[in-house]
Each structure stands twice: as structure tokens, then as C-alpha cells.
Design a protein around this motif. Structure first.
Motif, PDB file in Angstrom:
ATOM      1  N   ALA A  67       1.256  -0.928   0.209  1.00  0.00           N
ATOM      2  CA  ALA A  67       0.107   0.405  -0.477  1.00  0.00           C
ATOM      3  C   ALA A  67       1.225   1.402  -0.085  1.00  0.00           C
ATOM      4  N   ALA A  68       1.731   1.696   1.373  1.00  0.00           N
ATOM      5  CA  ALA A  68       2.636   2.486   0.981  1.00  0.00           C
ATOM      6  C   ALA A  68       3.492   2.636  -0.286  1.00  0.00           C
ATOM      7  N   LEU A  69       3.993   1.329  -0.883  1.00  0.00           N
ATOM      8  CA  LEU A  69       5.049   2.160  -2.586  1.00  0.00           C
ATOM      9  C   LEU A  69       3.693   2.227  -3.662  1.00  0.00           C
ATOM     10  N   GLY A  70       2.988   1.347  -3.584  1.00  0.00           N
ATOM     11  CA  GLY A  70       1.658   1.468  -5.078  1.00  0.00           C
ATOM     12  C   GLY A  70       1.042   2.142  -4.801  1.00  0.00           C
ATOM     13  N   GLY A  71       0.946   2.628  -3.874  1.00  0.00           N
ATOM     14  CA  GLY A  71      -0.482   3.207  -3.953  1.00  0.00           C
ATOM     15  C   GLY A  71      -2.076   2.949  -4.350  1.00  0.00           C
ATOM     16  N   PRO A  72      -3.278   3.451  -4.003  1.00  0.00           N
ATOM     17  CA  PRO A  72      -4.360   3.312  -4.639  1.00  0.00           C
ATOM     18  C   PRO A  72      -4.367   2.166  -5.893  1.00  0.00           C
ATOM     19  N   ASP A  73      -3.301   2.537  -6.666  1.00  0.00           N
ATOM     20  CA  ASP A  73      -3.426   1.609  -7.805  1.00  0.00           C
ATOM     21  C   ASP A  73      -3.307  -0.119  -7.147  1.00  0.00           C
ATOM     22  N   ARG A  74      -2.824  -0.177  -6.131  1.00  0.00           N
ATOM     23  CA  ARG A  74      -2.821  -1.872  -5.829  1.00  0.00           C
ATOM     24  C   ARG A  74      -4.116  -1.948  -4.922  1.00  0.00           C
ATOM     25  N   LEU A  75      -4.946  -1.508  -5.062  1.00  0.00           N
ATOM     26  CA  LEU A  75      -6.490  -2.012  -4.490  1.00  0.00           C
ATOM     27  C   LEU A  75      -7.036  -2.910  -4.732  1.00  0.00           C
ATOM     28  N   LEU A 111     -11.175   0.890  -9.873  1.00  0.00           N
ATOM     29  CA  LEU A 111     -10.367  -0.256 -10.051  1.00  0.00           C
ATOM     30  C   LEU A 111     -11.159  -0.904  -9.155  1.00  0.00           C
ATOM     31  N   LEU A 112     -12.163  -0.580  -8.122  1.00  0.00           N
ATOM     32  CA  LEU A 112     -12.786  -1.082  -7.824  1.00  0.00           C
ATOM     33  C   LEU A 112     -14.328  -2.529  -8.344  1.00  0.00           C
ATOM     34  N   ARG A 113     -14.876  -0.901  -8.758  1.00  0.00           N
ATOM     35  CA  ARG A 113     -16.144  -1.738  -9.248  1.00  0.00           C
ATOM     36  C   ARG A 113     -16.273  -2.835  -9.809  1.00  0.00           C
ATOM     37  N   PRO A 114     -15.125  -3.093 -11.211  1.00  0.00           N
ATOM     38  CA  PRO A 114     -15.267  -4.109 -11.769  1.00  0.00           C
ATOM     39  C   PRO A 114     -15.187  -5.272 -10.980  1.00  0.00           C
ATOM     40  N   LEU A 115     -13.921  -5.268 -10.218  1.00  0.00           N
ATOM     41  CA  LEU A 115     -14.159  -6.573  -9.005  1.00  0.00           C
ATOM     42  C   LEU A 115     -15.481  -7.324  -8.215  1.00  0.00           C
ATOM     43  N   THR A 116     -16.451  -6.081  -7.705  1.00  0.00           N
ATOM     44  CA  THR A 116     -17.663  -7.050  -7.288  1.00  0.00           C
ATOM     45  C   THR A 116     -18.367  -7.227  -8.202  1.00  0.00           C
ATOM     46  N   ALA A 117     -18.177  -8.009  -9.303  1.00  0.00           N
ATOM     47  CA  ALA A 117     -18.670  -9.101 -10.749  1.00  0.00           C
ATOM     48  C   ALA A 117     -17.813  -9.598 -11.103  1.00  0.00           C
ATOM     49  N   ASP A 118     -16.735 -10.204  -9.247  1.00  0.00           N
ATOM     50  CA  ASP A 118     -15.982 -11.580 -10.023  1.00  0.00           C
ATOM     51  C   ASP A 118     -16.697 -12.522  -9.709  1.00  0.00           C
ATOM     52  N   GLU A 119     -16.516 -13.768 -10.455  1.00  0.00           N
ATOM     53  CA  GLU A 119     -16.614 -15.013 -10.494  1.00  0.00           C
ATOM     54  C   GLU A 119     -16.692 -15.378  -8.159  1.00  0.00           C
ATOM     55  N   ASP A 120     -15.241 -14.807  -8.185  1.00  0.00           N
ATOM     56  CA  ASP A 120     -14.995 -15.250  -6.679  1.00  0.00           C
ATOM     57  C   ASP A 120     -15.664 -14.791  -5.753  1.00  0.00           C
ATOM     58  N   LEU A 121     -17.373 -14.455  -5.038  1.00  0.00           N
ATOM     59  CA  LEU A 121     -17.977 -14.167  -3.588  1.00  0.00           C
ATOM     60  C   LEU A 121     -17.263 -13.616  -2.602  1.00  0.00           C
ATOM     61  N   ALA A 122     -16.353 -13.940  -2.365  1.00  0.00           N
ATOM     62  CA  ALA A 122     -15.665 -13.210  -1.654  1.00  0.00           C
ATOM     63  C   ALA A 122     -14.903 -12.070  -1.876  1.00  0.00           C
ATOM     64  N   VAL A 123     -13.957 -11.939  -3.340  1.00  0.00           N
ATOM     65  CA  VAL A 123     -13.692 -11.077  -3.692  1.00  0.00           C
ATOM     66  C   VAL A 123     -14.401  -9.817  -3.855  1.00  0.00           C
ATOM     67  N   ALA A 124     -15.906 -10.553  -4.822  1.00  0.00           N
ATOM     68  CA  ALA A 124     -17.027  -9.557  -4.908  1.00  0.00           C
ATOM     69  C   ALA A 124     -17.205  -8.733  -3.522  1.00  0.00           C
ATOM     70  N   ASN A 125     -17.973  -9.115  -2.441  1.00  0.00           N
ATOM     71  CA  ASN A 125     -18.032  -9.095  -1.478  1.00  0.00           C
ATOM     72  C   ASN A 125     -17.224  -7.938  -0.878  1.00  0.00           C
ATOM     73  N   ARG A 126     -15.553  -8.481  -0.755  1.00  0.00           N
ATOM     74  CA  ARG A 126     -14.852  -7.251  -0.203  1.00  0.00           C
ATOM     75  C   ARG A 126     -14.870  -6.268  -1.163  1.00  0.00           C
ATOM     76  N   ALA A 127     -14.901  -6.299  -1.922  1.00  0.00           N
ATOM     77  CA  ALA A 127     -14.840  -4.817  -2.950  1.00  0.00           C
ATOM     78  C   ALA A 127     -15.790  -4.436  -2.936  1.00  0.00           C
ATOM     79  N   GLU A 128     -17.393  -4.274  -2.669  1.00  0.00           N
ATOM     80  CA  GLU A 128     -18.350  -3.575  -2.305  1.00  0.00           C
ATOM     81  C   GLU A 128     -18.259  -2.902  -1.078  1.00  0.00           C
ATOM     82  N   TRP A 129     -17.263  -4.181   0.146  1.00  0.00           N
ATOM     83  CA  TRP A 129     -16.988  -3.288   1.658  1.00  0.00           C
ATOM     84  C   TRP A 129     -16.456  -1.921   1.135  1.00  0.00           C
ATOM     85  N   ALA A 130     -15.107  -2.080   0.435  1.00  0.00           N
ATOM     86  CA  ALA A 130     -14.215  -0.747  -0.142  1.00  0.00           C
ATOM     87  C   ALA A 130     -14.932  -0.250  -0.319  1.00  0.00           C
TER      88      ALA A 130
END
Length: 135
Positions: A67-75, A111-130
Motif C-alpha cells: 500500500a505504501a509503495l503502490g498507493g491506490p493502484d494496488r487496491l 479499480l474496485l467496481r469491476p471486482l464487485t462482479a468477480d466470480e469469487d464471491l469473497a472478492v466481490a463482497n470485499r470490493a463492495e465493502w471497500a
């Protein structure tokens, strides 16, 4: 010591159950402060390994450095790592994600909106949370 050598040492310390915690954290902070973005691919590979090895301590520490080195691009990298339940509270990693979202709300949304449709529901849920932290 070069930044690459510091990463090698940090990885060794994360794998060593007897490594001094304060020394490990100090080394992670040094790497994060270096600003050396060329370390990101290696750090991200080690983050993936920590998650695969169910090493929550490694995930937290490496997530902070990334997070420190990459900033928001690494979300996306951090959200994917965070989506894996390792049985820990993830306070540190969650705080890093929230800070990055709030540092660049438009970029985070992009960056995160596309992850909300991820096949992995845990990833989709975590993106929604973020995304709840977009001001």
C-alpha cells in the motif's frame, strides 16, 4: 543493504517464527519508506505466498508495504488478498484499504467496481465493502 536485499531479509523474517517482531516491523517500514516501486512485483508474489500459506501476519505486513509503495493502484491486489479468510481480524490490512480508497475515491471506484462482479464471491463482497468508504 539494497532494497532488494531488505526484501529478502524481510521474507526470511516473516518465515521465521523466532524473528523479532519489532525488528521485522521496522524493516517493513524501511522498505515502505524507500519508495522503490520496482519491488512491487516481488512483494505481491510474496503476499500471494503468504495468503496461500495462511500466514496472516505476512499478509498484514506485506499489505502495508505494498500500500505504501503502490498507493491506490494496488487496491485490487490488496482486496483480493483480504478476501481470503485466514481467521484474523485484518485490522491493519482493512485500514490500508480504507486509506487508499479515501486517498483517491475516483480511482478506487474505477479499480474496485469491476471486482464487485468477480466470480469469487469473497472478492466481490470485499470490493463492495471497500467501496462503502468512497466519500
Amino acid at each position: 543493504m539494497t532494497d532488494d536485499a531488505r526484501v529478502t531479509r524481510l521474507i526470511g523474517m516473516l518465515d521465521d517464527l523466532d524473528a523479532d517482531v519489532d525488528e521485522t516491523i521496522d524493516l517493513a517500514d524501511e522498505i515502505a519508506a524507500s519508495g522503490d516501486r520496482e519491488l512491487l512485483p516481488r512483494l505481491e508474489a510474496e503476499l500471494d505466498r503468504s495468503v496461500a500459506d495462511r500466514n496472516s501476519y505476512g499478509r498484514e505486513l506485506l499489505g502495508g508495504v505494498i500500500a505504501a509503495l503502490g498507493g491506490p493502484d494496488r487496491l485490487p491486489v490488496l482486496v483480493r488478498a483480504s478476501a481470503v479468510d485466514l481467521g484474523d481480524d485484518q485490522d491493519g490490512l482493512a485500514a490500508e484499504i480504507v486509506d487508499l480508497v479515501q486517498a483517491d475515491p475516483k480511482g478506487a471506484e474505477r479499480l474496485l467496481r469491476p471486482l464487485t462482479a468477480d466470480e469469487d464471491l469473497a472478492v466481490a463482497n470485499r470490493a463492495e465493502w471497500a467501496l462503502r468508504f468512497v466519500p
